[in-house]
Design a protein around this motif. Structure first.
Motif, PDB file in Angstrom:
ATOM      1  N   LYS A  66      62.346 -13.901-103.146  1.00  0.00           N
ATOM      2  CA  LYS A  66      62.377 -12.988-104.291  1.00  0.00           C
ATOM      3  C   LYS A  66      61.689 -13.621-105.498  1.00  0.00           C
ATOM      4  N   LYS A  67      60.792 -12.847-106.098  1.00  0.00           N
ATOM      5  CA  LYS A  67      60.071 -13.376-107.257  1.00  0.00           C
ATOM      6  C   LYS A  67      60.972 -13.310-108.492  1.00  0.00           C
ATOM      7  N   THR A  68      61.033 -14.414-109.219  1.00  0.00           N
ATOM      8  CA  THR A  68      61.867 -14.424-110.417  1.00  0.00           C
ATOM      9  C   THR A  68      61.026 -14.879-111.611  1.00  0.00           C
ATOM     10  N   LEU A  69      61.513 -14.572-112.799  1.00  0.00           N
ATOM     11  CA  LEU A  69      60.780 -14.995-113.991  1.00  0.00           C
ATOM     12  C   LEU A  69      60.958 -16.498-114.206  1.00  0.00           C
ATOM     13  N   PHE A  70      62.219 -16.970-114.085  1.00  0.00           N
ATOM     14  CA  PHE A  70      62.514 -18.385-114.307  1.00  0.00           C
ATOM     15  C   PHE A  70      62.787 -19.086-112.977  1.00  0.00           C
ATOM     16  N   THR A  71      62.391 -20.341-112.873  1.00  0.00           N
ATOM     17  CA  THR A  71      62.671 -21.110-111.663  1.00  0.00           C
ATOM     18  C   THR A  71      64.174 -21.407-111.617  1.00  0.00           C
ATOM     19  N   VAL A  72      64.649 -21.844-110.456  1.00  0.00           N
ATOM     20  CA  VAL A  72      66.069 -22.191-110.325  1.00  0.00           C
ATOM     21  C   VAL A  72      66.423 -23.277-111.335  1.00  0.00           C
ATOM     22  N   GLU A  73      65.550 -24.276-111.473  1.00  0.00           N
ATOM     23  CA  GLU A  73      65.818 -25.380-112.407  1.00  0.00           C
ATOM     24  C   GLU A  73      65.925 -24.882-113.847  1.00  0.00           C
ATOM     25  N   GLU A  74      65.019 -23.971-114.205  1.00  0.00           N
ATOM     26  CA  GLU A  74      65.071 -23.420-115.572  1.00  0.00           C
ATOM     27  C   GLU A  74      66.369 -22.657-115.792  1.00  0.00           C
ATOM     28  N   ARG A  75      66.772 -21.868-114.773  1.00  0.00           N
ATOM     29  CA  ARG A  75      68.006 -21.076-114.906  1.00  0.00           C
ATOM     30  C   ARG A  75      69.224 -21.988-114.961  1.00  0.00           C
ATOM     31  N   LEU A  76      69.218 -23.030-114.128  1.00  0.00           N
ATOM     32  CA  LEU A  76      70.331 -23.998-114.158  1.00  0.00           C
ATOM     33  C   LEU A  76      70.439 -24.625-115.544  1.00  0.00           C
ATOM     34  N   GLY A  77      69.284 -24.998-116.083  1.00  0.00           N
ATOM     35  CA  GLY A  77      69.245 -25.658-117.391  1.00  0.00           C
ATOM     36  C   GLY A  77      69.791 -24.752-118.492  1.00  0.00           C
ATOM     37  N   MET A  78      69.378 -23.498-118.479  1.00  0.00           N
ATOM     38  CA  MET A  78      69.837 -22.564-119.525  1.00  0.00           C
ATOM     39  C   MET A  78      71.350 -22.340-119.419  1.00  0.00           C
ATOM     40  N   ILE A  79      71.835 -22.155-118.189  1.00  0.00           N
ATOM     41  CA  ILE A  79      73.281 -21.905-118.025  1.00  0.00           C
ATOM     42  C   ILE A  79      74.073 -23.137-118.456  1.00  0.00           C
ATOM     43  N   ARG A  80      73.583 -24.312-118.041  1.00  0.00           N
ATOM     44  CA  ARG A  80      74.270 -25.560-118.432  1.00  0.00           C
ATOM     45  C   ARG A  80      74.419 -25.653-119.943  1.00  0.00           C
ATOM     46  N   GLU A  81      73.335 -25.310-120.617  1.00  0.00           N
ATOM     47  CA  GLU A  81      73.339 -25.359-122.081  1.00  0.00           C
ATOM     48  C   GLU A  81      74.366 -24.370-122.655  1.00  0.00           C
ATOM     49  N   VAL A  82      74.382 -23.175-122.072  1.00  0.00           N
ATOM     50  CA  VAL A  82      75.259 -22.110-122.579  1.00  0.00           C
ATOM     51  C   VAL A  82      76.738 -22.449-122.376  1.00  0.00           C
ATOM     52  N   ILE A  83      77.060 -23.111-121.256  1.00  0.00           N
ATOM     53  CA  ILE A  83      78.481 -23.386-120.953  1.00  0.00           C
ATOM     54  C   ILE A  83      78.903 -24.787-121.387  1.00  0.00           C
ATOM     55  N   ARG A  84      77.999 -25.452-122.113  1.00  0.00           N
ATOM     56  CA  ARG A  84      78.226 -26.849-122.488  1.00  0.00           C
ATOM     57  C   ARG A  84      79.612 -27.108-123.071  1.00  0.00           C
ATOM     58  N   ASP A  85      80.087 -26.190-123.906  1.00  0.00           N
ATOM     59  CA  ASP A  85      81.370 -26.426-124.574  1.00  0.00           C
ATOM     60  C   ASP A  85      82.560 -25.823-123.833  1.00  0.00           C
ATOM     61  N   CYS A  86      82.313 -25.200-122.684  1.00  0.00           N
ATOM     62  CA  CYS A  86      83.429 -24.575-121.948  1.00  0.00           C
ATOM     63  C   CYS A  86      83.975 -25.558-120.917  1.00  0.00           C
TER      64      CYS A  86
END
Ligand code: ADP
Length: 165
Positions: free
Chosen positions: A42-62
């Motif tokens: 499946k074609k995606t806009l962001f790579t898995v690594e990019e998506r992992l990185g963004m989510i990690r950043e978002v949940i950093r304080d949780c």
């Protein structure tokens, strides 16, 4: 026994609708795994690594939440993680049929795994990664619909393509 839930999706990219489900899910479960269920075809806009990185950043304080990726059978991942719940979000009626099919097949594949649904937060009813991507690709502002880090990444992505500047 610890209640562990897996919240799977494409998260391409993570939106405030997803974040709402994560935060509310954390009130119900001892631990939550946000899982990028990724299909190499499946074609995606962001790579898995990019998506992992963004989510990690978002949940950093949780607390009690982590992120992972997987490209196999979801129920196998759930079992391997010691979880027994799949968490999903429901928006408009249009989500229902697909989610119902998915829940039924997963239950058939493993009867010990239950799918639990949370209704979308009122504010995020029409927020989907697809709509966000479309708006951003045409130069529209998606500020307030996605975490700020995602907003910046979308701007970066599309400025190369002549979209948002
Ligand atoms: P999308 O459908 O936006 O591309 P995903 O495939 O990443 O998103 O969705 C993962 C899960 O999160 C699905 O259960 C989906 O219904 C849910 N979800 C996505 N956006 C929202 C939202 N705005 N509110 C509630 N749940 C959502």
């Amino acid at each position: 026994m610890k209640k562990i839930a897996v919240y799977p999706g494409s998260f391409d990219p993570i939106t405030n609708g997803h974040v709402d489900i994560i935060k509310r899910g954390l009130r119900m479960f001892d631990e939550l795994i946000v899982l990028i269920a990724h299909n190499p075809n499946k074609k995606t806009l962001f790579t898995v690594e990019e998506r992992l990185g963004m989510i990690r950043e978002v949940i950093r304080d949780c607390k009690n939440v982590r992120v992972d990726s997987f490209d196999g059978l979801l129920v196998e991942y759930v079992k391997g993680a010691g979880a027994n719940v799949i968490l999903r979000g429901l928006r408009a009626l249009s989500d229902f049929e697909y989610e119902f099919q998915l829940a039924l097949i997963n239950r058939r594949l493993n009867r010990d795994v239950e799918t639990v649904f949370l209704m979308s937060g009122f504010k995020w009813f029409y927020t989907s990664s697809k709509i966000i991507n479309e708006a951003a690709s045409l130069g529209g502002s998606v500020k307030g619909l996605v975490p700020e880090i995602v907003n910046l990444k979308l701007q970066e992505k599309y400025s190369y393509k002549g979209g948002i500047l």
